[in-house]
Design an enzyme around this catalytic site. Structure first.
Site, PDB file in Angstrom:
ATOM      1  N   ASP A  45      -0.088  -5.067 -10.307  1.00 27.15           N
ATOM      2  CA  ASP A  45       0.262  -3.934  -9.462  1.00 27.15           C
ATOM      3  C   ASP A  45       0.040  -2.615 -10.215  1.00 27.15           C
ATOM      4  O   ASP A  45       0.577  -2.405 -11.296  1.00 27.15           O
ATOM      5  CB  ASP A  45       1.735  -4.060  -9.045  1.00 27.15           C
ATOM      6  N   THR A  49       0.539  -0.923  -2.105  1.00 24.79           N
ATOM      7  CA  THR A  49       0.773  -2.323  -2.460  1.00 24.79           C
ATOM      8  C   THR A  49       0.590  -3.280  -1.285  1.00 24.79           C
ATOM      9  O   THR A  49      -0.096  -4.296  -1.397  1.00 24.79           O
ATOM     10  CB  THR A  49       2.181  -2.481  -3.049  1.00 24.79           C
ATOM     11  N   ASN A  80       2.725   0.409   3.207  1.00 24.86           N
ATOM     12  CA  ASN A  80       3.966  -0.289   2.865  1.00 24.86           C
ATOM     13  C   ASN A  80       4.989  -0.116   3.988  1.00 24.86           C
ATOM     14  O   ASN A  80       5.667  -1.060   4.378  1.00 24.86           O
ATOM     15  CB  ASN A  80       4.549   0.243   1.559  1.00 24.86           C
ATOM     16  N   LYS A 136       8.248  -8.168  -6.128  1.00 30.23           N
ATOM     17  CA  LYS A 136       8.212  -7.504  -4.828  1.00 30.23           C
ATOM     18  C   LYS A 136       8.005  -8.535  -3.721  1.00 30.23           C
ATOM     19  O   LYS A 136       7.105  -9.381  -3.824  1.00 30.23           O
ATOM     20  CB  LYS A 136       7.071  -6.494  -4.765  1.00 30.23           C
ATOM     21  N   ASP A 187       3.778  -1.506 -11.914  1.00 27.25           N
ATOM     22  CA  ASP A 187       3.840  -0.442 -10.911  1.00 27.25           C
ATOM     23  C   ASP A 187       5.085   0.419 -11.104  1.00 27.25           C
ATOM     24  O   ASP A 187       5.007   1.649 -11.087  1.00 27.25           O
ATOM     25  CB  ASP A 187       3.831  -1.046  -9.511  1.00 27.25           C
ATOM     26  N   ASP A 232      -3.940  -4.138  -6.816  1.00 20.03           N
ATOM     27  CA  ASP A 232      -3.780  -3.696  -5.431  1.00 20.03           C
ATOM     28  C   ASP A 232      -4.152  -2.230  -5.253  1.00 20.03           C
ATOM     29  O   ASP A 232      -4.460  -1.786  -4.146  1.00 20.03           O
ATOM     30  CB  ASP A 232      -2.350  -3.946  -4.947  1.00 20.03           C
ATOM     31  N   HIS A 233      -4.138  -1.465  -6.334  1.00 21.17           N
ATOM     32  CA  HIS A 233      -4.500  -0.045  -6.340  1.00 21.17           C
ATOM     33  C   HIS A 233      -4.398   0.439  -7.776  1.00 21.17           C
ATOM     34  O   HIS A 233      -3.927  -0.278  -8.665  1.00 21.17           O
ATOM     35  CB  HIS A 233      -3.568   0.781  -5.439  1.00 21.17           C
TER      36      HIS A 233
END
Length: 551
Positions: free
Chosen positions: A44, A85, A106, A167, A309, A356-357
């Site tokens: 993440d 995410t 999200n 998460k 993250d 994811d980013h």
């Protein structure tokens, strides 16, 4: 005759090659061959450049192993906005984009009702392992199948699929609609939990793992750097104005006293690098307990590592905390791959790693180094617009929110006031275009004719879900992101620091090598489908990366 006997004797002296050896990592034409296990790893908020920025201190068995033994796609980008995410995990596993798979952000707004919705929210289920709202989650908001679903379908549901992440969205969305289990972390109890979407009771192995109380043990440790702190040359100084302190800390500096930071619940494990260690501890236990890779069919373990993250948001990418986190994660990955080698067998599993980013540099850090950048406050902009519309058009709260770089209109309030939606959109666009840091403002009904670069237009369209996305898209100037704080960082925009992600494959069926042509996040599940000889997910728009696969 003598020559014939010599020839036969020579053949007999050669080592025998069994059919199993011959077929290892390759498929004999006309036969079906698959790895015993696929392991998906999503880190993440991992920027692509982290593969190389900290490379000199990575160990041999982690990131370096994937780079040297596996195949790396060096120019992989995200195909949509916003880069968050929920959409990221959905895209990796569906090969699709928010316009199709439905995970528009999200948190998004159901446009027909104005109701806010969390991407994994499901009020029809209850938690299993906890009575907190953290358990009311499922994949029902995801409107396409995943590569994990397709594997289940291809094997008549004989394959096992397990999703794991701190998460909930990092576990639920990759595991898809049909897994054997999806597990996420509950701050209130410090336990791994699930929901009644999957089961009515936690498996015995999950209960036994929870009984170990590892978060208590991990949060009893102070976070010290792996190496002498003065050797972290890739980071700013420890006492930096760009970083956010933990609760109760006077300053964001090492050592971080987690026994004092912890608080009443266990949420602090999320922003601790040992959160990744804890996640992989659980993944190893799942591997053994569920006997993944031991059956006749290919199994799938989807793991998302979330602590990167939380730490990135708090400290930013130039912090010693971020550097130390990736050095620790690298060691954790090395140990995890060694565990897979021992339990499943090296060469018997396929692993991939992506993100994811990414993340932006801290805005003030950029300014202080004479690089364009800044923050933009969407909440303040929404407040100003609502004040203007109430005063000039007599519409109260015409804007529900400006979030995810999108303007969500309050259609009920606008209709009740008999106001003109088009006029409100036009006035909003005119106002937003004048705001510092704003590059483009686009009416989503007119995006095809907007004077914006073609690549950016495609990403906007790919990210727009008519049922769940706002009516107006805001694009910020490079270096800018939404927020109003001075510390840490964020993501969500179309710049390379958010869209350029790592993509590495390793193991069964994978070549050794690298590729610099454009590839996309949507290509991951398409490539896995080709590797496994199964159907692509139902909304997949990606293409196979043939250079990565053995023939």
């Amino acid at each position: 005759m003598k020559i014939k006997h010599l020839f036969l004797a020579a053949l007999a002296s050669l080592p025998m090659v069994t059919s199993a050896q011959k077929n290892k990592n390759t498929a004999t034409p006309g036969t079906l061959s698959r790895p015993k296990l696929v392991v998906g790893i999503v880190v993440d908020q991992m920027r692509w450049d982290y593969l190389y920025r900290f490379n000199d201190r990575y160990v041999a068995g982690g990131f370096k192993r994937m780079l040297s033994e596996g195949f790396t796609c060096e120019n992989t980008h995200i195909d949509y906005l916003p880069t968050e995410t929920g959409p990221g995990h959905s895209c990796v596993y569906t090969g699709s984009v928010p316009a199709i798979h439905g995970i528009a952000a999200n948190n998004f707004i159901i446009q027909a009702t104005g109701k806010p919705m969390y991407c994994a929210e499901d009020t029809t289920v209850r938690g299993v392992g906890s009575t907190s709202v953290a358990g009311k989650m499922s994949p029902r908001n995801l409107q396409a199948s995943t590569i994990t679903d397709e594997l289940k379908l291809a094997t008549n549901f004989r394959s096992k699929v397990i999703g794991i992440a701190l998460k909930d969205r990092g576990s639920i969305l990759p595991a898809g609609h049909t897994p054997n289990g999806a597990y996420w972390f509950d701050d209130a109890t410090g336990n791994w939990i699930t929901s009644t979407y999957y089961t009515n009771d936690l498996p015995a192995w999950v209960k036994q793992f929870n009984d170990k109380k590892l978060p208590t043990a991990y949060l009893a440790k102070t976070w010290e750097t792996l190496y002498p702190i003065n050797t972290y040359k890739q980071s700013t100084t420890d006492k930096s104005p760009y970083e956010g302190a933990y609760r109760g800390e006077a300053a964001p500096v090492f050592p971080h006293n987690f026994p004092a930071i912890k608080g009443a619940d266990f949420a602090a494990i999320r922003s601790n690098p040992l959160g990744n260690t804890f996640t992989l501890d659980f993944a190893k236990t799942a591997l053994d307990a569920e006997q993944l890779g031991k059956g006749e069919q290919t199994d799938f373990l989807a793991v998302s590592l979330s602590s990167t993250d939380y730490i990135g948001h708090q400290f930013g990418p130039n912090s010693i905390e971020a550097e130390d986190t990736y050095l620790r994660l690298d060691r954790d990955l090395a140990a995890f791959f060694a565990y897979l080698d021992a339990r499943v067998g090296k060469g018997n599993y396929t692993a991939f790693l992506t993100a994811d980013h990414g993340a932006a540099h801290n805005a003030q850090f950029l300014k202080d180094n004479n690089i364009p950048g800044g923050t933009w406050d969407g909440f303040a902009a929404a407040t100003q617009l609502n004040n203007m519309f109430e005063k000039e058009l007599n519409v109260k709260r015409a804007i529900l929110s400006i979030d995810n770089y999108e303007v969500n209109l309050n259609y009920a309030a606008i209709n009740n006031a008999k106001a003109d939606v088009e006029k409100i959109k036009d006035l909003s666009i005119a106002y937003l275009r004048k705001q510092p840091g704003v590059l483009y403002v686009v009416d989503m009904q007119k995006v095809q004719s907007a004077s914006i670069p073609a690549d950016l237009r495609e990403r906007i369209i790919n990210g727009y879900n008519a049922e769940r996305s706002g009516a107006i898209q805001v694009i910020l100037k490079p270096g800018y992101f939404a927020g109003h704080g001075k510390t840490g960082t964020s993501h969500g925009v179309s710049s390379p620091y958010d869209t350029h992600i790592p993509l590495l494959f390793m193991g069964w069926g994978i070549k050794q090598g690298s590729l610099n042509r454009d590839t996309h996040m949507t290509d991951i599940s398409a490539t896995l489908a080709a590797l496994l000889h199964i159907q692509m997910p139902s909304g997949c728009v990606g293409k196979v990366i043939p250079e990565a696969l053995k023939k």
